[in-house]
Each structure stands twice: as C-alpha cells, then as structure tokens.
Motif scaffolding. Sequence first.
Motif, PDB file in Angstrom:
ATOM      1  N   UNK A 103      -0.952 -13.752 -21.024  1.00 36.71           N
ATOM      2  CA  UNK A 103       0.105 -12.747 -20.903  1.00 36.71           C
ATOM      3  C   UNK A 103      -0.463 -11.372 -20.555  1.00 36.71           C
ATOM      4  N   UNK A 104      -1.585 -11.000 -21.168  1.00 34.59           N
ATOM      5  CA  UNK A 104      -2.151  -9.658 -20.949  1.00 34.59           C
ATOM      6  C   UNK A 104      -2.600  -9.441 -19.504  1.00 34.59           C
ATOM      7  N   UNK A 105      -3.461 -10.324 -18.936  1.00 31.15           N
ATOM      8  CA  UNK A 105      -3.852 -10.085 -17.539  1.00 31.15           C
ATOM      9  C   UNK A 105      -2.699 -10.245 -16.565  1.00 31.15           C
ATOM     10  N   UNK A 106      -1.769 -11.166 -16.847  1.00 26.13           N
ATOM     11  CA  UNK A 106      -0.635 -11.323 -15.953  1.00 26.13           C
ATOM     12  C   UNK A 106       0.235 -10.068 -15.931  1.00 26.13           C
ATOM     13  N   UNK A 107       0.397  -9.439 -17.108  1.00 25.47           N
ATOM     14  CA  UNK A 107       1.162  -8.198 -17.146  1.00 25.47           C
ATOM     15  C   UNK A 107       0.468  -7.114 -16.332  1.00 25.47           C
ATOM     16  N   UNK A 108      -0.866  -7.032 -16.460  1.00 24.61           N
ATOM     17  CA  UNK A 108      -1.602  -6.053 -15.663  1.00 24.61           C
ATOM     18  C   UNK A 108      -1.513  -6.339 -14.182  1.00 24.61           C
ATOM     19  N   UNK A 109      -1.634  -7.610 -13.802  1.00 27.46           N
ATOM     20  CA  UNK A 109      -1.519  -7.977 -12.395  1.00 27.46           C
ATOM     21  C   UNK A 109      -0.139  -7.617 -11.837  1.00 27.46           C
ATOM     22  N   UNK A 110       0.892  -7.891 -12.623  1.00 31.95           N
ATOM     23  CA  UNK A 110       2.238  -7.568 -12.165  1.00 31.95           C
ATOM     24  C   UNK A 110       2.412  -6.062 -11.999  1.00 31.95           C
ATOM     25  N   UNK A 111       1.917  -5.299 -12.959  1.00 30.28           N
ATOM     26  CA  UNK A 111       2.068  -3.837 -12.886  1.00 30.28           C
ATOM     27  C   UNK A 111       1.347  -3.287 -11.657  1.00 30.28           C
ATOM     28  N   UNK A 112       0.102  -3.762 -11.417  1.00 28.72           N
ATOM     29  CA  UNK A 112      -0.633  -3.252 -10.259  1.00 28.72           C
ATOM     30  C   UNK A 112       0.009  -3.694  -8.953  1.00 28.72           C
ATOM     31  N   UNK A 113       0.503  -4.952  -8.906  1.00 30.36           N
ATOM     32  CA  UNK A 113       1.166  -5.420  -7.690  1.00 30.36           C
ATOM     33  C   UNK A 113       2.433  -4.626  -7.408  1.00 30.36           C
ATOM     34  N   UNK A 114       3.224  -4.340  -8.443  1.00 21.63           N
ATOM     35  CA  UNK A 114       4.439  -3.561  -8.249  1.00 21.63           C
ATOM     36  C   UNK A 114       4.108  -2.135  -7.810  1.00 21.63           C
ATOM     37  N   UNK A 115       3.028  -1.568  -8.390  1.00 20.15           N
ATOM     38  CA  UNK A 115       2.641  -0.210  -7.987  1.00 20.15           C
ATOM     39  C   UNK A 115       2.248  -0.174  -6.518  1.00 20.15           C
ATOM     40  N   UNK A 116       1.493  -1.197  -6.076  1.00 18.98           N
ATOM     41  CA  UNK A 116       1.116  -1.240  -4.664  1.00 18.98           C
ATOM     42  C   UNK A 116       2.324  -1.500  -3.781  1.00 18.98           C
ATOM     43  N   UNK A 117       3.209  -2.383  -4.249  1.00 18.10           N
ATOM     44  CA  UNK A 117       4.384  -2.733  -3.448  1.00 18.10           C
ATOM     45  C   UNK A 117       5.351  -1.559  -3.309  1.00 18.10           C
ATOM     46  N   UNK A 118       5.536  -0.811  -4.388  1.00 17.80           N
ATOM     47  CA  UNK A 118       6.495   0.302  -4.358  1.00 17.80           C
ATOM     48  C   UNK A 118       5.903   1.570  -3.773  1.00 17.80           C
ATOM     49  N   UNK A 119       4.631   1.565  -3.435  1.00 13.78           N
ATOM     50  CA  UNK A 119       4.011   2.751  -2.875  1.00 13.78           C
ATOM     51  C   UNK A 119       3.707   3.822  -3.890  1.00 13.78           C
ATOM     52  N   UNK A 120       3.758   3.454  -5.194  1.00 15.12           N
ATOM     53  CA  UNK A 120       3.425   4.432  -6.231  1.00 15.12           C
ATOM     54  C   UNK A 120       1.971   4.855  -6.090  1.00 15.12           C
ATOM     55  N   UNK A 121       1.120   3.903  -5.740  1.00 17.48           N
ATOM     56  CA  UNK A 121      -0.299   4.180  -5.511  1.00 17.48           C
ATOM     57  C   UNK A 121      -0.515   4.225  -4.007  1.00 17.48           C
ATOM     58  N   UNK A 122      -0.988   5.348  -3.516  1.00 15.01           N
ATOM     59  CA  UNK A 122      -1.124   5.504  -2.069  1.00 15.01           C
ATOM     60  C   UNK A 122      -2.539   5.853  -1.640  1.00 15.01           C
ATOM     61  N   UNK A 123      -3.303   6.576  -2.487  1.00 20.23           N
ATOM     62  CA  UNK A 123      -4.628   6.995  -2.049  1.00 20.23           C
ATOM     63  C   UNK A 123      -5.555   5.786  -1.970  1.00 20.23           C
ATOM     64  N   UNK A 124      -6.443   5.833  -0.999  1.00 17.83           N
ATOM     65  CA  UNK A 124      -7.301   4.684  -0.681  1.00 17.83           C
ATOM     66  C   UNK A 124      -8.196   4.282  -1.845  1.00 17.83           C
ATOM     67  N   UNK A 125      -8.739   5.273  -2.563  1.00 15.08           N
ATOM     68  CA  UNK A 125      -9.633   4.959  -3.671  1.00 15.08           C
ATOM     69  C   UNK A 125      -8.930   4.162  -4.757  1.00 15.08           C
ATOM     70  N   UNK A 126      -7.718   4.597  -5.136  1.00 18.40           N
ATOM     71  CA  UNK A 126      -6.955   3.887  -6.170  1.00 18.40           C
ATOM     72  C   UNK A 126      -6.539   2.507  -5.695  1.00 18.40           C
ATOM     73  N   UNK A 127      -6.173   2.401  -4.436  1.00 23.11           N
ATOM     74  CA  UNK A 127      -5.786   1.093  -3.883  1.00 23.11           C
ATOM     75  C   UNK A 127      -6.959   0.132  -3.941  1.00 23.11           C
ATOM     76  N   UNK A 128      -8.153   0.636  -3.547  1.00 21.07           N
ATOM     77  CA  UNK A 128      -9.341  -0.230  -3.631  1.00 21.07           C
ATOM     78  C   UNK A 128      -9.620  -0.642  -5.073  1.00 21.07           C
ATOM     79  N   UNK A 129      -9.450   0.307  -5.992  1.00 20.39           N
ATOM     80  CA  UNK A 129      -9.697  -0.015  -7.396  1.00 20.39           C
ATOM     81  C   UNK A 129      -8.707  -1.052  -7.903  1.00 20.39           C
ATOM     82  N   UNK A 130      -7.441  -0.913  -7.521  1.00 23.68           N
ATOM     83  CA  UNK A 130      -6.435  -1.910  -7.925  1.00 23.68           C
ATOM     84  C   UNK A 130      -6.764  -3.286  -7.347  1.00 23.68           C
TER      85      UNK A 130
END
Length: 373
Positions: free
Chosen positions: A166-193
């Motif tokens: 449950x814990x890693x899946x929740x993190x994966x979902x949060x990061x995927x949604x952030x990338x999908x919604x464009x909340x994270x836009x800078x290249x460094x953060x995207x690479x880190x995600x």
Amino acid sequence: MIPFHAFAEVVAYAAGAALVAGGVGVGLLYALRARSITTLLAVVSAATVLATVAGIVTITLKMLITDHDRSVTLTVTAIAGLVGLGVSLVLGHRLIAGTRALLGSVRRAGDDGRFVPPDRTLPAELDELAAELSAAYARLETARARERTLEASRRELVAWVSHDLRTPLAGLRAMAEALEDGVVADAETVRRYHAQIRAEADRLAAMVDDLFELSRIHAGALRLSRRRVGLAELVSDTVAGTEPLARAKGVRLSGLAHEILPVEADAAELGRALRNLVVNAIRHTPEDGGVEVVAGVERGMACVTVSDACGGIPEQDLPRLFDVAFRGEAARTPGGGAGLGLAIARGIVEAHDGEIGVSNAGTGCRFVIRLPL
C-alpha cells in the motif's frame, strides 16, 4: 501289535470323520464371518470337539469295543470339549473387551485429537496396535500444530504484504498524478520522480519475486539443479555482489574460505540464500561496523557463517527469526520488506538437506548455514 492294514483303516475312518466335521466348521465360520470373535472362537472349539467325537465314534464302532468303554471315552471327550469351549469363550470375551476399550479410546480421541491408550492390560497384538495409534495421533497433532502455525504465518504475511504494498503504491500514484496533472514541471523534479518511480517499481518486483519463491518452497515445487559448487567461489561472488551496498552504508565487508569445499548444490538458489543473509547483516550493522562471511568445516559439514555487528537479537525472538513475516523489535529482512528474506533462506537451505541457524555472538549475530560435504 495292530496290523498295518487295520491301522490304515482306522486312520482313514478317523480322517474322513474329522474332514466332515472340519468342513462343517469352516462353513459355519464363513456364514458367521461378520459376528463377534467370541462366536467364531466358539465355532472353532465346537468344530474341534465334533471332529474328535466323530473320530472316536467311528473308531470305536470299527474296533467293536464295549458300550461301557465307548461311553467312558465319549464322556471324557465331551468334558474336554466343554472345557475347551469355556476357555474359548473366556478368550473371546477378553479379546472383545480389549477391542472395545481400544475403540473407546479412538472415539474419545476424535473429540480433542489426543489418543490415550486404555488403562488395562491388552493382548500383545492389541497393545502393539495401541502403541501405533498413539504414535500416529502424535504425528497428526504435530502436523495440525504445524498447519496452524503456517496458517497464522500466512495471515500475518498477507497483512504485512498488504501494508508494504500500500505504501509504495500510494507514492507511485501520487507521483504519477503529479506528473499527469502538470503539478511538477521542472526537469530536475521530473527526473527525480521518474527515478523514484523506477526504484519503487523495482522494489515491488523484488517483493513479488520473493513471494513467488516462497510459494514454490512451501508447495514443494522448488526444483534444484545440483552440481559441484565451491563454497569459496560462492562466498566470493556474494561478497562482490553486496560490496556496493556495504560501501554505501559505510560497513566493512570481508569474505574468507579456509579451504576448497565442494558441495552438491544449486549455485543460484544457494547464492540467493547467502545473499539474503549478507544483505540482512549489512542493513542492520551500524556505520563503521563489520560484516564477515567465512566458509569452513564444522562437525563434518560444510559451514558458511555470516557475522554482523547489529547489537544482537532478543533471545525470545531467535526461535522465530526464520518464520514467514516475523518481525521482532527490528525487522531482520533485506530492505525491511514483508519478512520473507530469512524464510526464503531457510527454505532453500533445507531443500539442500542442510541446516540454518542463528545465535547472538559478540556485538552482533552469527548466522550459520551447514551443508553436507
């Protein structure tokens, strides 16, 4: 001296009469085969007496002895037959009583699973049967206890796996949604995600692999490709494969083989078991601590020990350390996973007809794998 032809004639008449009586007895035994032992013994005794009486009557008639002598002979034979019948009835009653006592013990054992032999003297065969039943019920109780333990371990495993998934899946979902919604836009953060998503995916894949391996072990489906393997080579490969983890943790890792020790083993599976122990030791050894892997011979068996500086394990946790999903005060599994690493190591070692154990030693723990040379 009786002439031979007369003796042969007497034998023939006596044998004929005995065969007739015996045939009647066998017929009665077959007809009454479902009755009690007492009845069958009575039939045997009666058939014996009947065969004797028939033979005597036939012989006395042939020999033309007096009625007085014939009466005395038949009376003595009848009395002996009655005594034999009585003894047969007593024996039958004792056998039935012993059988019923044994049956009662079996029926009582069905209630609580514990077999208690009858508290009476049984015939040797029934006493041996009671001993075998005691041993069989003891094995059944051991099997039930192991089944209950395995079931509890499975439930605990499901709970831990559900939590750890449950814990890693929740993190994966949060990061995927952030990338999908464009909340994270800078290249460094995207690479880190992306790197975190990859790392979490690898961790989940490793957990699934562990679950699959453990299921094969429990199902007895672990197939070993045995060949001659040198423990020195196995220790060297394990140390080389885990050195990066030890360096990143700041832990000193060393390996040593006192001599060339060939064993018949599956190199991949046995290497996995040893790697689980070494990774486990590295993760629980503090910085600047040391982990040592040593191969040698102890008590006529090939032996590989993994010693760490974890500070020791509570004594009450040692017997359960290799149980599925067990976690003491600190998890002793690689990566803090679902408690599978040590359970997998035990399953692999036991599949090689070996032994695995752990004890507190010095400033840490000493894990030992023993294999037949």
